[in-house]
Each structure stands twice: as structure tokens, then as C-alpha cells.
Write a protein that holds these residues in place. Sequence first.
Motif, short mmCIF file in Angstrom:
data_model
loop_
_atom_site.label_atom_id
_atom_site.label_comp_id
_atom_site.label_asym_id
_atom_site.label_seq_id
_atom_site.Cartn_x
_atom_site.Cartn_y
_atom_site.Cartn_z
N HIS A 104 0.82 -1.21 0.00
CA HIS A 104 0.00 0.00 0.00
C HIS A 104 0.85 1.26 0.00
N ALA A 105 1.96 1.26 0.73
CA ALA A 105 2.85 2.42 0.72
C ALA A 105 3.40 2.64 -0.69
N ALA A 106 3.77 1.56 -1.38
CA ALA A 106 4.28 1.67 -2.75
C ALA A 106 3.20 2.18 -3.69
N TYR A 107 1.97 1.67 -3.53
CA TYR A 107 0.85 2.11 -4.38
C TYR A 107 0.63 3.62 -4.22
N TRP A 108 0.51 4.08 -2.98
CA TRP A 108 0.26 5.50 -2.77
C TRP A 108 1.44 6.36 -3.21
N ALA A 109 2.66 5.83 -3.07
CA ALA A 109 3.84 6.57 -3.55
C ALA A 109 3.78 6.74 -5.06
N ARG A 110 3.36 5.69 -5.78
CA ARG A 110 3.21 5.80 -7.24
C ARG A 110 2.20 6.86 -7.62
N LEU A 111 1.23 7.09 -6.75
CA LEU A 111 0.21 8.12 -7.00
C LEU A 111 0.64 9.49 -6.51
N GLY A 112 1.84 9.57 -5.92
CA GLY A 112 2.38 10.85 -5.50
C GLY A 112 2.25 11.20 -4.03
N THR A 113 1.80 10.24 -3.20
CA THR A 113 1.66 10.49 -1.78
C THR A 113 2.54 9.54 -0.99
N ARG A 114 3.47 10.09 -0.27
CA ARG A 114 4.32 9.29 0.62
C ARG A 114 3.58 9.13 1.94
N VAL A 115 3.40 7.90 2.37
CA VAL A 115 2.74 7.66 3.65
C VAL A 115 3.78 7.42 4.72
N THR A 116 3.44 7.81 5.94
CA THR A 116 4.28 7.57 7.10
C THR A 116 3.46 6.73 8.08
N GLU A 117 4.07 6.36 9.18
CA GLU A 117 3.35 5.60 10.20
C GLU A 117 2.14 6.37 10.71
N ASP A 118 2.19 7.70 10.67
CA ASP A 118 1.12 8.52 11.21
C ASP A 118 0.06 8.94 10.19
#
Length: 143
Positions: A104-118
Motif C-alpha cells: 500500500h505504501a508503494a501504491y500511494w507513492a506511485r500516485l504521488g503520496t508518501r505515507v508515514t506511520e502517522d
Amino acid sequence: MWPRIGGLRTLALGTPGELRTNLNALVLAGVKTATAGLLTEYTAEGEELEQVGERLVLVDDDDQLVGVVQITGVEVVRFADVSWDFARSEGEGDRSIEDWRSGHAAYWARLGTRVTEDTEIACLRFRLTSADEGGIGTGDLGT
């Protein structure tokens, strides 16, 4: 705002193409009974979180009806706190919560959003209430 069909909000899973087709197939087969989204997407689109009991129109790449799902649970949690029980409910074949988080982190990163633990995640649980044969083909969203 997200598109509406018959007054219901639409649910467009994943990105158009093979991913959306596969995710829709999992929903129609009863394997996928949950989905996760970024809370920031709701804010950006001016949308409210779904409510338990709300019905959503599952759509394909052309915004055509695939089925109708009814929300059975809504929870907002930190990315680090998404449970394995929820991740399994997404039905996407992850073998562990770590696999789910990585994918999921990789998916959202491909869409331009870096996710963090928070990062706040909207965890939606649903059940399929109708598909093709169940009135969708005729546009009956009342079932």
C-alpha cells in the motif's frame, strides 16, 4: 466531489486498468470485503467519510455500474495501526501485515503520496448487495 450514480457515491477501486478490473472481480467473488483510502483524499475532494449502512456504486474504468456495496464498518487509523484482520479483509493476497503495508505504501507513492506511520487511513468494510443480475443491469439501485 466524487461522481454519483442514481444519487449514490461511486467506489472506484485502485487505478484504471488491470488493477481495478482485478479488485472489482475480488469484490464480485466475495473475497474483497474491505478497502483502504487516504483520509487526505476525502479532504481534497470535499467528501465526508462513508457511514455504516451507506450504499456505494462499484464502478469500472468507464464509470459503469459493476455492483452495489453497503458499508458495514468505518474506522480511521494511523497507517501503522491498520490491523492484520482488516488487511486480510481486503482480499488482495497479502501474506502478512508487513506485506500489506509495503504494497500500500508503494501504491500511494506511485500516485504521488508518501505515507508515514502517522498517515491517517480510512478503513472501510462492506458487503456486496447486488451485482449485474441483481438489478444493476437495469439501473435499479434500490436493491
